[in-house]
Design a protein around this motif. Structure first.
Motif, PDB file in Angstrom:
ATOM      1  N   ILE A 283       0.790  -1.164  -0.059  1.00  0.00           N
ATOM      2  CA  ILE A 283       0.030   0.094   0.043  1.00  0.00           C
ATOM      3  C   ILE A 283       0.750   1.188  -0.128  1.00  0.00           C
ATOM      4  O   ILE A 283       0.508   2.187  -0.684  1.00  0.00           O
ATOM      5  N   THR A 356      -8.203  -0.874   4.056  1.00  0.00           N
ATOM      6  CA  THR A 356      -8.487   0.042   3.126  1.00  0.00           C
ATOM      7  C   THR A 356     -10.043   0.678   3.130  1.00  0.00           C
ATOM      8  O   THR A 356     -10.328   1.859   2.197  1.00  0.00           O
ATOM      9  N   SER A 438     -11.894  -1.212  -3.223  1.00  0.00           N
ATOM     10  CA  SER A 438     -10.728  -0.556  -3.727  1.00  0.00           C
ATOM     11  C   SER A 438     -10.605   0.246  -4.713  1.00  0.00           C
ATOM     12  O   SER A 438     -10.138   1.406  -4.932  1.00  0.00           O
TER      13      SER A 438
END
Length: 471
Positions: A283, A356, A438
């Motif tokens: 990430i 996330t 996402s």
């Protein structure tokens, strides 16, 4: 006469080229400046609420995890153990009564009394209950135990010769168990009550045999020489009279070597930690490219990186475990590797989903979720020895990872097909949710980055713009 108007341009100096005055840092604690007072209030407010969140998190973690091991002796009645009496005579009565009258508390398990006909009068068929997880152990009293012991005692009473060799007999009781299923539970909560009940049955039956023997010896000894022979023979079978119902313990699937215990407990915790490092690194690595790269490319790389890293991590872990374990089977290696690969991907997708989608609170909620998994995972205690609240562990992935790993390494009972099915269901459902969310967050981040770039360009253009002066 009127002159025509002419436009001319005056270049204004860029304010950004001016030297920025140096502002000395001020103390946060004793400044009376209005801005510093506001900053101080904000600082203490954020610190206070962050501390409250931390304290609540620690409270929940400690309560959930340690609560799973609170007084397991209280729940030993949930552990199933099968009792089979093949003898059906005096020894069998003492055998069954010892279990039926076992002391309350941790000396009593959930005894299931079955008839020998349920196993076609074959002792070996009783192993089925252990092999297929129906019982934690099976305790069997062999056929003709009373007859064999009586024959020995009567031989002693009626003989006028000294026995030339000690009396030997196959252990009347056999106990089948498999500590590979859960070593701590079996050795600390399953076997001790069984040993205690067998010891009581053997002591009571031995006392009866000794009383009967003394009575018969007194009436049958017609001379001092005959009495001496009988006494000598009594010493020869002393072990029978002291412990007539001795037990043989057969561990069908040992939890050995010790490296296997580490691999199926702490080993999977390490895999989770490594998965967290991989996800966090990916990430952070991609964050610098998100504003510049199409969202499809970002998603594709995330998926590829997750599969590939889990593939390599599980390969390294499986090779080391099987090498130290001493297993050289190629088929077992492939099964164990693929299972660990799936486990690593499940850990990774769980971390992605929480981090996330939940923002600043994601790590806290993920930590609570991990503690819930650990408390219900049977790392040491079987779920039967925990409060009924912890039965939720049957539906969480870590329970199936640990028990599936034990099945592969120790060949102990686990519904392996169900273990794999649950992990696949978790992976694909979470992967689908994580993929959709996402895309949303990446697009939002890219839109925000584009707005910031546009705003920076506008500000820069405003700083360099020329002023049109009408002359």
């Amino acid at each position: 006469m009127t002159l025509p108007l002419r436009l001319s341009y005056a270049v204004v100096e860029d304010p950004s080229s001016y030297l920025t005055p140096i502002v000395e840092p001020v103390h946060l604690w004793n400044s009376s400046n209005k801005d510093i007072v506001t900053l101080r209030k904000s600082f203490f407010k954020q610190w206070f609420f962050a501390s409250i969140e931390l304290w609540l998190l620690i409270f929940l973690i400690v309560t959930i995890y340690l609560g799973s091991g609170q007084n397991p002796s209280r729940y030993t009645g949930n552990l199933d153990v099968t009792i089979v009496n093949y003898d059906g005579d005096i020894a069998g009565n003492y055998f069954l009564n010892a279990f039926r009258q076992s002391a309350p508390g941790n000396q009593t398990l959930n005894w299931h009394y079955k008839d020998s006909s349920d196993y076609n009068n074959n002792v070996d068929e009783t192993k089925y209950d252990v092999e297929h997880g129906k019982s934690w152990a099976v305790v069997v009293l062999r056929q003709n135990t009373t007859r064999l012991i009586n024959e020995t005692v009567f031989t002693l009473i009626n003989t006028s010769r000294t026995l030339t060799s000690p009396f030997t007999i196959v252990s009347p009781i056999v106990v089948f168990y498999a500590d590979g299923r859960n070593s701590f539970t079996v050795n600390n909560y399953v076997l001790p009550p069984i040993r205690s009940a067998i010891a009581i049955a053997s002591a009571q039956y031995g006392q009866m045999l000794r009383s009967t023997l003394l009575q018969n010896l007194s009436s049958s000894s017609d001379s001092s020489s005959n009495r001496s022979v009988q006494l000598l023979n009594t010493f020869q079978i002393g072990s029978l009279l002291v412990d007539p119902l001795s037990a043989q313990y057969q561990n069908l699937h040992p939890n050995a070597p010790f490296v296997g215990q580490l691999a199926t407990t702490l080993g999977y915790i390490y895999i989770y930690l490594i998965s967290a490092m991989v996800v966090g690194g990916a990430i952070k690595f991609l964050s610098q490219y998100v504003p510049k790269v199409h969202w499809i490319d970002v998603i594709v790389f995330r998926v590829f990186n997750g599969f590939f890293q889990a593939f390599i991590i599980s390969l390294i872990y499986s090779l080391i475990v099987l090498w130290l374990f001493g297993i050289h089977s190629g088929s077992l290696f492939m099964r164990y590797w693929m299972f660990n690969w799936l486990s690593s991907m499940v850990f990774g997708i769980i971390i992605v989903l929480f981090t996330t989608n939940l923002g600043p609170f994601g790590n806290s909620i993920l930590t609570i979720f991990i503690m819930l998994m650990l408390a219900g995972s049977t790392l040491q205690l079987a779920l039967e020895l925990s409060h009924p609240f912890y039965r939720y562990g049957y539906g969480l992935p870590l329970y199936h990872i640990i028990n599936g790993g034990r099945h592969l390494l120790f060949n102990s009972y686990s519904n392996f097909g169900l273990n794999v099915g649950v992990l696949l269901a978790y992976f694909f459902s979470m992967w689908l949710i994580a993929s959709v969310t996402s895309v949303f967050w990446i697009k939002r981040q890219q839109k925000k980055a584009a707005q910031q770039v546009q705003q920076a360009k506008t500000e820069k253009k405003e700083q360099k713009i020329t002023t049109v002066v009408r002359r």
